[in-house]
Enzyme design. Structure first.
Site, PDB file in Angstrom:
ATOM      1  N   TYR A  45       4.913  18.056  17.512  1.00 18.24           N
ATOM      2  CA  TYR A  45       4.583  16.624  17.612  1.00 18.24           C
ATOM      3  C   TYR A  45       4.483  16.167  19.065  1.00 18.24           C
ATOM      4  O   TYR A  45       4.999  15.129  19.431  1.00 18.24           O
ATOM      5  CB  TYR A  45       5.655  15.791  16.885  1.00 18.24           C
ATOM      6  N   TYR A 173      10.095  11.240   3.626  1.00 12.31           N
ATOM      7  CA  TYR A 173       9.707  12.430   4.402  1.00 12.31           C
ATOM      8  C   TYR A 173      10.313  13.652   3.729  1.00 12.31           C
ATOM      9  O   TYR A 173      11.519  13.690   3.464  1.00 12.31           O
ATOM     10  CB  TYR A 173      10.202  12.333   5.848  1.00 12.31           C
ATOM     11  N   ASP A 267      15.989  15.021  -2.487  1.00 11.31           N
ATOM     12  CA  ASP A 267      15.888  15.757  -1.231  1.00 11.31           C
ATOM     13  C   ASP A 267      17.110  15.370  -0.394  1.00 11.31           C
ATOM     14  O   ASP A 267      17.109  14.346   0.287  1.00 11.31           O
ATOM     15  CB  ASP A 267      14.576  15.365  -0.539  1.00 11.31           C
ATOM     16  N   LYS A 296      19.350  21.233   6.298  1.00  7.56           N
ATOM     17  CA  LYS A 296      19.823  20.911   7.644  1.00  7.56           C
ATOM     18  C   LYS A 296      21.265  21.337   7.984  1.00  7.56           C
ATOM     19  O   LYS A 296      21.444  22.192   8.833  1.00  7.56           O
ATOM     20  CB  LYS A 296      19.611  19.431   7.903  1.00  7.56           C
TER      21      LYS A 296
HETATM   22  C1  PLP Z   1      14.115  17.786   7.924  1.00  2.00           C
HETATM   23  C2  PLP Z   1      13.779  17.400   6.545  1.00  2.00           C
HETATM   24  C3  PLP Z   1      12.903  18.166   5.762  1.00  2.00           C
HETATM   25  C4  PLP Z   1      12.162  19.365   6.297  1.00  2.00           C
HETATM   26  O1  PLP Z   1      12.987  20.405   6.680  1.00  2.00           O
HETATM   27  P1  PLP Z   1      12.414  21.549   7.656  1.00  2.00           P
HETATM   28  O2  PLP Z   1      13.540  22.515   7.755  1.00  2.00           O
HETATM   29  O3  PLP Z   1      12.088  20.874   8.940  1.00  2.00           O
HETATM   30  O4  PLP Z   1      11.209  22.127   6.997  1.00  2.00           O
HETATM   31  C5  PLP Z   1      12.675  17.756   4.458  1.00  2.00           C
HETATM   32  N1  PLP Z   1      13.285  16.677   3.956  1.00  2.00           N
HETATM   33  C6  PLP Z   1      14.138  15.919   4.673  1.00  2.00           C
HETATM   34  C7  PLP Z   1      14.800  14.736   4.042  1.00  2.00           C
HETATM   35  C8  PLP Z   1      14.399  16.248   5.997  1.00  2.00           C
HETATM   36  O5  PLP Z   1      15.223  15.469   6.733  1.00  2.00           O
END
Ligand code: PLP
Length: 448
Positions: A45, A173, A267, A296
């Protein structure tokens, strides 16, 4: 070891806080600085022609990052929200070294190993309800891709036709792959730039009040039969701008999913492992999703690892005696033993050290110390949930100006969109946290 004098010119200038080169005034000699000074790297980015030179990190410890020029920064971001125990925790490092000496990697096809079996069993134990079946991948985006494939194939396997779409929400996201872009916020997911490439999904507003709930219901009555799953980040839409919603919203989504025969995918890649004050955000709504994605903080920010966890009923739709129905996915590095060993060590730390109490303490301190931001001109909102502190501004003209000012103050804080936020390690000392909050107050005052 790289020392300060080895740094390229642009980097030294950046370190010395020369002013930002704005795109409008870039001359041909100034242009391409970053592209030329980092001749082989392509940064995420980043407009490589005009962006300021990045700082170079050489060492980490606790909540501190040491730079190549010797400066030390207090980290307010915890390596993109991952390093919940702080950097270089000895227990995690020991697990890594021990596993590296035994078996760094093997394939996961036709072969399993103890670090993965143990981790999956511990996740099943920790997660609410009957979320008990884990599929490992190596990044959050891919864990979500797997969640989506699971949801679509779940309906196919059960003989239900036409449920191929995802319903997702504005501000959401879920990752950077093409599939995930299609369920991100249309702007975040660059839907117009990539029009024609992305699959068409169903977009809605989160049901935060009566009007939006009625709207979502109406949408489901019309298109519900085409939807395999509803997808959302629980309690906080992270990359969308740290937007909070109440646990009531999640309960509504669970009810609507049940009513319309739709799966619920949460998510929890950002929210999982204590960030919002409970081990998982969905606990605050007292609901269980059908599929959950984690990544994460799964390894305490040490290794790339992700998990897609399904409920018993979802998994059972993939069982058959006639050779069909299996989940068709399998990343080369899935369930990497180093990453699984480190994730197990991270879970040990959640058991042995008072992480959730630390989050509660951070929450109080963030609330107290970010409060003064409310009176700074241009500040729209200050909000805190768990170990997430957010100062929302009317507008941030140039995030790079603020980012550099934070570095001058010895802090690593990365404003984006119109927010300045903190997601520190749960182990951060009160003194270091105060340094982060006071640098936000000072920098925002200076730039008001
Ligand atoms: C960071 C993130 C992702 C993507 O994870 P990557 O390891 O960067 O592919 C997906 N969903 C959420 C909520 C995130 O914070």
């Amino acid at each position: 070891m790289a020392g300060g004098m080895d740094l390229p010119k642009a980097m030294r200038e950046n370190a010395g806080m020369s002013c930002t080169v704005s795109p409008a005034t870039v001359s041909s000699t100034e242009a391409n600085r970053l592209a030329a000074d980092l001749p082989h790297l392509w940064l995420p980015y980043t407009q490589m022609q005009t962006a300021p030179f990045p700082v170079e990190a050489v060492r980490t410890s606790g909540s501190r990052i040491t730079l190549a020029d010797g400066r030390e920064l207090v980290d307010g971001v915890a390596a993109w929200w991952t390093a919940c125990h702080g950097y270089s925790h000895p227990h995690i490092q020991q697990a890594l070294i021990q596993q590296a000496s035994m078996m760094p990697h093997v394939m996961f096809g036709g072969m399993v190993h103890e670090p993965a079996r143990r981790l999956a069993a511990r996740l099943a134990e920790l997660l609410p309800g009957d979320l008990e079946r884990t599929f490992f991948t190596d990044s959050g985006s891919v864990a979500m891709e797997v969640a989506v494939k699971m949801a679509v194939q779940y309906h196919i396997n059960r003989g239900t036709e036409g449920r191929t779409k995802m319903l997702s929400f504005r501000g959401g996201y879920h990752g950077d792959t093409l599939g995930m872009m299609s369920i991100c916020d249309p702007e975040e997911g660059m839907h117009s730039l990539f029009a024609g490439v992305l699959p068409k999904q169903v977009l809605a507003d989160l049901p935060v009040d009566d009007a939006s709930t009625a709207q979502l219901k109406a949408l489901l009555e019309k298109e519900g039969h085409t939807i395999a799953a509803i997808v959302t980040e629980p309690l906080v839409q992270g990359a969308g701008g740290m937007l909070f919603h109440s646990s009531e919203v999640l309960r509504r989504l669970r009810e609507l999913c049940d009513q319309f025969g739709i799966l619920l995918i949460l998510d929890e890649i950002f929210t999982g492992f204590g960030r919002t004050g409970t081990m998982f955000a969905c606990e605050q709504a007292d609901i269980v999703p059908d599929i959950m994605a984690l990544s994460k903080a799964l390894t305490g920010g040490t290794m790339a690892l992700a998990a897609t966890v399904a409920r018993k009923s979802v998994f059972e739709a993939f069982l058959s005696t006639d050779g069909g129905k299996a989940l068709m996915h399998g990343p080369t590095f899935m369930a990497n033993p180093l990453a699984c060993a480190v994730a197990n060590a991270s879970l040990d730390l959640f058991e042995q050290e008072p992480r959730l109490e630390q989050v509660a303490r951070i929450s109080d301190q963030l609330r107290r110390e970010l409060e003064p931001c409310r009176t700074i001109p241009g500040v729209k909102n200050v909000r805190v949930l768990g170990a997430i502190g957010v100062v929302e501004l009317e507008k941030i003209e140039d995030p790079d100006v603020l980012r550099r000012a934070f570095v001058t103050h010895g802090t690593w804080i990365r404003p984006f969109r119109n927010i300045v936020y903190l997601t520190p390690a749960f182990t951060i000392t009160p003194e270091d946290l105060s340094r982060l909050t006071s640098s936000i107050v000072t920098v925002l005052q200076d730039n008001a």
